[in-house]
Scaffold this motif. Sequence first.
Motif, PDB file in Angstrom:
ATOM      1  N   ILE A   1       0.857  -1.188   0.000  1.00 55.90           N
ATOM      2  CA  ILE A   1       0.000   0.000   0.000  1.00 55.90           C
ATOM      3  C   ILE A   1       0.888   1.232   0.000  1.00 55.90           C
ATOM      4  O   ILE A   1       1.662   1.439   0.944  1.00 55.90           O
ATOM      5  CB  ILE A   1      -0.918   0.032   1.234  1.00 55.90           C
ATOM      6  CG1 ILE A   1      -1.735  -1.259   1.344  1.00 55.90           C
ATOM      7  CG2 ILE A   1      -1.812   1.263   1.210  1.00 55.90           C
ATOM      8  CD1 ILE A   1      -2.802  -1.408   0.309  1.00 55.90           C
TER       9      ILE A   1
ATOM     10  N   PRO B   1      -3.894   3.745  -3.105  1.00 53.28           N
ATOM     11  CA  PRO B   1      -5.290   4.008  -2.718  1.00 53.28           C
ATOM     12  C   PRO B   1      -5.724   5.470  -2.835  1.00 53.28           C
ATOM     13  O   PRO B   1      -6.913   5.750  -2.686  1.00 53.28           O
ATOM     14  CB  PRO B   1      -5.342   3.557  -1.248  1.00 53.28           C
ATOM     15  CG  PRO B   1      -4.128   2.715  -1.040  1.00 53.28           C
ATOM     16  CD  PRO B   1      -3.104   3.276  -1.966  1.00 53.28           C
TER      17      PRO B   1
ATOM     18  N   ALA C   1      -8.392  -2.088  -2.278  1.00 55.08           N
ATOM     19  CA  ALA C   1      -7.601  -2.884  -1.337  1.00 55.08           C
ATOM     20  C   ALA C   1      -8.502  -3.785  -0.495  1.00 55.08           C
ATOM     21  O   ALA C   1      -8.140  -4.937  -0.201  1.00 55.08           O
ATOM     22  CB  ALA C   1      -6.784  -1.964  -0.438  1.00 55.08           C
TER      23      ALA C   1
ATOM     24  N   LEU D   1      -6.496  -0.957   6.397  1.00 49.85           N
ATOM     25  CA  LEU D   1      -6.128   0.089   5.458  1.00 49.85           C
ATOM     26  C   LEU D   1      -5.937   1.433   6.164  1.00 49.85           C
ATOM     27  O   LEU D   1      -5.071   2.226   5.792  1.00 49.85           O
ATOM     28  CB  LEU D   1      -7.178   0.207   4.369  1.00 49.85           C
ATOM     29  CG  LEU D   1      -6.947  -0.629   3.109  1.00 49.85           C
ATOM     30  CD1 LEU D   1      -5.698  -0.140   2.380  1.00 49.85           C
ATOM     31  CD2 LEU D   1      -6.825  -2.112   3.411  1.00 49.85           C
TER      32      LEU D   1
END
Length: 249
Positions: A79, A157, A175, A231
């Motif tokens: 990420i 993201p 995600a 996340l």
Amino acid sequence: MKKVLGYIFSPIHYLFFGFFLLLFHPIQWLSLKLGGYSGHKRSVDILNYFLTSTYYLMGTRAKFTNVHRLPEGRPILFIANHQSMYDIPPMIWHFRKYHAKFISKIELTKGIPSISFNLKYGGAANINRKDPKQSIGEILKLAQRMRDQNWSAVIFPEGTRSKNGEMRAFAVAGAATILKKVPEALVVPVAIKGAWKLVQHGAFPLSFGEKMSWTVLTPIEPAGRTPEAVLKEAEEAVKNEMADQMRKA
């Protein structure tokens, strides 16, 4: 001065960057035909090593830091924040042993030597942002490949590149879709800094002598937690690292 030098050195950088893209397009095709996935992947890894090397023609100082022993043979979801197209080649090269695949715009699968070929045949998820159903389907296919092959994925993201280095809020949909399909995936945040400065004047001239860094942060085990919570932790980790780097700069 950096902009002035950019006018001088940008053509040199683009000459070599374009040369490697053109050179490796037929190499990729041949590698795929003769060596299948493994041969093709090896050619893509080498291509991105050379693409990364062209950064130094712009006087760029690129530093990739990873002090963590990431597992092989287990899916990993990287990420990262996103600052420019120059984020990507060093990640492909340094994450090569994890078989990291990208989620990209479907428009990029046509017309770009080497890059389009790799996106079409290398296992990426190529999404049509105007078609949510197609996008979700592509991400689910990538997630299935992660499960079946123990591949990894890189996702940005923020949804688009930052033009001034300031992070946008992370959108969790893509995600979260992967984590629901591949709950055993290890989540690894990555903080990218300085890449936006290289293109702060646009595609031409590039800015000469900028510092760029990629920092792999502490992995996050998702077991027993919602994708949204995982996340959010990844977003905070990247944001804190960016702030810490800014204080030290």
